[in-house]
Write a protein that holds these residues in place. Sequence first.
Motif, PDB file in Angstrom:
ATOM      1  N   ALA A 104      32.251  39.170  44.938  1.00 30.09           N
ATOM      2  CA  ALA A 104      32.760  38.200  43.964  1.00 30.09           C
ATOM      3  C   ALA A 104      32.424  36.778  44.388  1.00 30.09           C
ATOM      4  O   ALA A 104      32.050  35.934  43.560  1.00 30.09           O
ATOM      5  CB  ALA A 104      34.268  38.374  43.797  1.00 30.09           C
TER       6      ALA A 104
ATOM      7  N   ASN B  49      38.655  35.067  42.574  1.00 27.54           N
ATOM      8  CA  ASN B  49      39.130  36.435  42.369  1.00 27.54           C
ATOM      9  C   ASN B  49      39.442  36.694  40.893  1.00 27.54           C
ATOM     10  O   ASN B  49      39.105  37.750  40.348  1.00 27.54           O
ATOM     11  CB  ASN B  49      40.376  36.672  43.214  1.00 27.54           C
ATOM     12  CG  ASN B  49      40.828  38.118  43.210  1.00 27.54           C
ATOM     13  OD1 ASN B  49      40.101  39.008  43.636  1.00 27.54           O
ATOM     14  ND2 ASN B  49      42.034  38.367  42.708  1.00 27.54           N
TER      15      ASN B  49
ATOM     16  N   ASN C  33      36.317  38.856  40.133  1.00 26.53           N
ATOM     17  CA  ASN C  33      36.762  40.111  40.736  1.00 26.53           C
ATOM     18  C   ASN C  33      37.840  40.778  39.889  1.00 26.53           C
ATOM     19  O   ASN C  33      38.697  41.499  40.409  1.00 26.53           O
ATOM     20  CB  ASN C  33      37.285  39.843  42.159  1.00 26.53           C
ATOM     21  CG  ASN C  33      37.312  41.080  43.035  1.00 26.53           C
ATOM     22  OD1 ASN C  33      36.527  42.016  42.838  1.00 26.53           O
ATOM     23  ND2 ASN C  33      38.200  41.108  44.006  1.00 26.53           N
TER      24      ASN C  33
END
Length: 432
Positions: A70, A317, A321
């Motif tokens: 990521a 994130n 992600n």
Amino acid sequence: MHRIARRGLAIAATLVVAAASSACGGTGDSGSKSGDTTGVTDTEILFGTHMPLTGPASAGYSKIAPATKAYFDYVNAQGGVHGRKITYKIKDDTYNPATTNTVVRELVLQDKVFAILNGLGTPTHTGVLEFLKSNKVPDLFVASGSRSWNQPEKFPHTFGFNTDYTVEGKILGTYIKKTWPDQKVCFFGQNDDFGQDSLAGLETVLGADKIVAKQNYVTTNTNVAPQVAELAKAGCQVVYGATVPGFTALLIGTAAKLPGGTFKPQWVISQVGADLLTVGTTLGAAKPLLKGMVSDNYLPSVYDATDPWIKLFKDINDKYNAGVQFDGNIVYGMAVGYLTVQALQRAGKNLTRESVVAAVEKGGFKGPGNVPLRYSKSDHSGYGGMRLSKVNDTVDKQDYFGNPFTTDDGKGEVKEYTEAVPAPPANGIGTA
């Protein structure tokens, strides 16, 4: 005659061109590439790794490589490094050394990766060191604190990342000695270098004779009841666990189930097996057993919402992600990505395997860690210390306390470290 003369001129011209090329060759930003460019094209850098995406060590650890990816995706969206996008090929080895050997050979011989990055596990990665050495593959930032990675003369391409387990054992051992000087200290560790190096650090501070019981486990056997019963029988009051997250949960959960429910030692657990969210999720309803657990770390706390590194990694994130649960494994994976990009920036536009090794050996990297990175030509370990942490009374936070500490893996003193952590750059991308 004329043909011979023309041939001589052609040879001379070729030699002039070769000499000119040699004069501007080498690694870095100037001239043409000189070295091994496997895995590197004008538009891509290909890394590979082995990770336990499934199996006994997958709890928490399966999130590390996706978090690193990521971070790379975030960097790629801003143009990559020197115009190249980073591709990260992740292969599941189930924390099985035989499988690790297979997948690493595939990554090197079939996929032709530039480097192995953050391969996870002491027993798993140990088995591929000689293979990576013989193929001269950069072996960057191994996800383990074994001292095996810090052997630059024997393994010149291998570098650690984690604070090594002996350093950690000394730091936690110093805290144990100061806080519980008269209590019976015991040890429960993984049956490999992870456990042995941790125990060595603990014994350096406490003395081998002060550890009243020592038990170990193998990751292929999840029944730890016999070992835990022996710890209880020995009257252990403080138990140091050199355990991966799944076995931290097994250790603490099994202790609570012993007949009589009276075995309630103070748990002191290695950083690699102590992430509260990971172990707490594994324990489920038994999560309150983690109250008061002492551990340590060298990266920013996921519970500090004001920390600029946590803000950066959370944003990445969420966007790159899929917003998976943010925990210490995510922070770890992104910290690895950040350091990797720093090393690539320093290695220059003419990236080679040789230039990235030289870039790491130059040292001096600054990033999210609360202790220094130690890289040099003579030191291939990673972070050089730890900051202590403790699970709070409501078991919803794992708070740092006090200053970080640094030490060596020998007889050196455990010292406080007070240098401030730098803020991340505005674009979130580390420079050389």
